[in-house]
Enzyme design. Sequence first.
Site, PDB file in Angstrom:
ATOM      1  N   ASP A  61      60.852  52.586   0.483  1.00 43.33           N
ATOM      2  CA  ASP A  61      62.191  52.747  -0.078  1.00 43.33           C
ATOM      3  C   ASP A  61      63.128  53.065   1.084  1.00 43.33           C
ATOM      4  OD1 ASP A  61      63.528  53.654  -3.051  1.00 43.33           O
ATOM      5  OD2 ASP A  61      64.521  54.379  -1.227  1.00 43.33           O
ATOM      6  N   ASN A 100      76.109  50.817   1.359  1.00 45.39           N
ATOM      7  CA  ASN A 100      77.036  50.103   0.468  1.00 45.39           C
ATOM      8  C   ASN A 100      78.388  50.805   0.429  1.00 45.39           C
ATOM      9  OD1 ASN A 100      75.297  48.055  -0.315  1.00 45.39           O
ATOM     10  ND2 ASN A 100      74.395  49.282  -1.951  1.00 45.39           N
ATOM     11  N   HIS A 133      78.919  46.112   0.349  1.00 42.42           N
ATOM     12  CA  HIS A 133      77.699  45.554  -0.240  1.00 42.42           C
ATOM     13  C   HIS A 133      77.062  44.499   0.672  1.00 42.42           C
ATOM     14  CE1 HIS A 133      75.172  44.081  -3.556  1.00 42.42           C
ATOM     15  NE2 HIS A 133      75.382  45.281  -4.069  1.00 42.42           N
ATOM     16  N   ASP A 152      73.275  44.204   2.059  1.00 39.58           N
ATOM     17  CA  ASP A 152      72.404  43.009   1.948  1.00 39.58           C
ATOM     18  C   ASP A 152      71.773  42.664   3.293  1.00 39.58           C
ATOM     19  OD1 ASP A 152      72.933  42.818  -0.688  1.00 39.58           O
ATOM     20  OD2 ASP A 152      74.175  41.023  -0.592  1.00 39.58           O
ATOM     21  N   GLU A 160      66.274  48.463  -3.430  1.00 41.50           N
ATOM     22  CA  GLU A 160      65.943  48.708  -2.017  1.00 41.50           C
ATOM     23  C   GLU A 160      64.500  49.186  -1.874  1.00 41.50           C
ATOM     24  OE1 GLU A 160      66.828  50.905  -3.986  1.00 41.50           O
ATOM     25  OE2 GLU A 160      66.889  52.927  -3.155  1.00 41.50           O
TER      26      GLU A 160
HETATM   27  N1  LIG Z   1      73.715  45.762  -1.041  1.00 44.52           N
HETATM   28  C1  LIG Z   1      72.816  45.874  -2.019  1.00 44.52           C
HETATM   29  N2  LIG Z   1      72.605  47.081  -2.576  1.00 44.52           N
HETATM   30  C2  LIG Z   1      71.674  47.198  -3.541  1.00 44.52           C
HETATM   31  C3  LIG Z   1      70.944  46.087  -3.991  1.00 44.52           C
HETATM   32  N3  LIG Z   1      70.081  46.508  -4.950  1.00 44.52           N
HETATM   33  C4  LIG Z   1      70.293  47.848  -5.105  1.00 44.52           C
HETATM   34  N4  LIG Z   1      71.260  48.261  -4.245  1.00 44.52           N
HETATM   35  C5  LIG Z   1      71.797  49.603  -4.082  1.00 44.52           C
HETATM   36  O1  LIG Z   1      70.809  50.499  -3.618  1.00 44.52           O
HETATM   37  C6  LIG Z   1      71.279  51.825  -3.865  1.00 44.52           C
HETATM   38  C7  LIG Z   1      70.108  52.705  -4.213  1.00 44.52           C
HETATM   39  O2  LIG Z   1      70.543  54.010  -4.127  1.00 44.52           O
HETATM   40  P1  LIG Z   1      69.724  55.272  -4.629  1.00 44.52           P
HETATM   41  O3  LIG Z   1      68.692  54.831  -5.619  1.00 44.52           O
HETATM   42  O4  LIG Z   1      70.692  56.298  -5.064  1.00 44.52           O
HETATM   43  O5  LIG Z   1      68.920  55.781  -3.417  1.00 44.52           O
HETATM   44  P2  LIG Z   1      69.314  55.985  -1.893  1.00 44.52           P
HETATM   45  O6  LIG Z   1      70.765  56.041  -1.638  1.00 44.52           O
HETATM   46  O7  LIG Z   1      68.557  54.934  -1.107  1.00 44.52           O
HETATM   47  O8  LIG Z   1      68.712  57.412  -1.588  1.00 44.52           O
HETATM   48  P3  LIG Z   1      67.214  57.806  -1.372  1.00 44.52           P
HETATM   49  O9  LIG Z   1      66.365  56.743  -1.982  1.00 44.52           O
HETATM   50  O10 LIG Z   1      67.060  59.113  -2.077  1.00 44.52           O
HETATM   51  O11 LIG Z   1      66.996  57.924   0.099  1.00 44.52           O
HETATM   52  C8  LIG Z   1      72.300  51.716  -4.984  1.00 44.52           C
HETATM   53  O12 LIG Z   1      73.571  52.015  -4.448  1.00 44.52           O
HETATM   54  C9  LIG Z   1      72.275  50.243  -5.358  1.00 44.52           C
HETATM   55  O13 LIG Z   1      73.533  49.738  -5.727  1.00 44.52           O
HETATM   56  C10 LIG Z   1      71.217  44.814  -3.388  1.00 44.52           C
HETATM   57  O14 LIG Z   1      70.632  43.788  -3.732  1.00 44.52           O
HETATM   58  N5  LIG Z   1      72.135  44.758  -2.412  1.00 44.52           N
END
Ligand SMILES: Nc1nc2c(ncn2[C@@H]2O[C@H](COP(=O)(O)OP(=O)(O)OP(=O)(O)O)[C@@H](O)[C@H]2O)c(=O)[nH]1
Length: 364
Positions: A239, A247, A252, A256, A283
Amino acid sequence: MFLETLLDVSSGSRHSRYFNQTRSYYLFRRIRVIALLLALIQPAWFVVDYFLLPDDMLDAIALARGIGALGCLLLALWTFKRYSLRLAQVRLAILVMLLSGFQTASSSLLLIHGYESNVAGYHFFPFMIITMMAIFPLAISEACCFTLGVLFIELVTQLLRGTAGSVEAINSLWLLAVLGLIAGWAAVNQLNMLLGLYRQATRDPLTGLANRRQALDQLSLDILQSREQKQALSVLLFDLDKFKHFNDNYGHAAGDLVLKSFAKVMRKQARKRIDLVCRYGGEEFLMVLPGLNAMQAKEVAEVIRLACHDEKVTAPNGNKIGFTTSTGVAELTANDDIESLLRRSDDALYAAKDAGRDQVSVAG
Ligand SMILES: Nc1nc2c(ncn2[C@@H]2O[C@H](COP(=O)(O)OP(=O)(O)OP(=O)(O)O)[C@@H](O)[C@H]2O)c(=O)[nH]1
């Protein structure tokens, strides 16, 4: 493009282990259905023989049909290693040999008893066998082997019958070769279509990695195979840390780019045609490592974690962005199923996050 497609369908050795498993299972099911049908039709056809053949031939033909039907039944019941391409090819060769064996035996019997082989559709047999090839998704190399095999058996049959070299015999070989070309073309087209659909259905469009659906399918198969072969299997669940921050801060599109860059790092560390690398969702990424125990898998995770430190992504606004990842490692245990294995890797991942991120944690 044409050359790439041609190379794609030239041989099964060019395809991923996962596609080969899918195609093998597909071939297995088709061979099984045909073998079952033939096991039923062979004895039933004896009713036709009874009316069309002389009495002194019936016992011998019935025996040949019985052996053929039994062979087909055994082939249909042979479920060993349904996902092995090598065995799928062997099964197909056995099916062709069973049919061709019956054809050679029956045609020789008809000749010995003074009957021409145009009784009850017997002369049609080799043409039926070669046309059957169109039912299977085959690579060019496999279609060539199939065609050459049927041609060879026909030639041997002609030699046994003493008709080799006659105009009629050469005509039969020529017709078989033409039919082989047409049926082979259909078989290769089937493979090409299957490849296209498989890729569309199983790839994540952003990173080009396997998607979650494929990962779950393949992980179930890998678990099965590891148990069969008494081999270790481990999974890594990654992760990206604080991904929301990319983002929010850089947009965004920058996020990506980070996802793509991490996919590249994973792909580089994966063993070609052995490990499965997948975008599990958002992610989160998953790597399946057949043959590796938890400690060996942890080493792979560490290499990936450190490789991320060297990766920099240039955001659309020109900023250079670095990223880190947390990883949960779990090795398959005797009590695990797919859900419990993934749950344990997820727990380990959360332990790595709790321990401060940019860490690898192994499930207990
Ligand atoms: N750019 C982009 N962002 C994505 C995609 N899929 C998911 N995300 C973003 O990934 C982020 C996941 O954030 P969180 O689940 O809060 O976790 P985090 O910020 O990584 O924090 P921790 O996991 O606790 O380290 C969210 O803001 C989603 O919008 C994608 O295909 N592209």
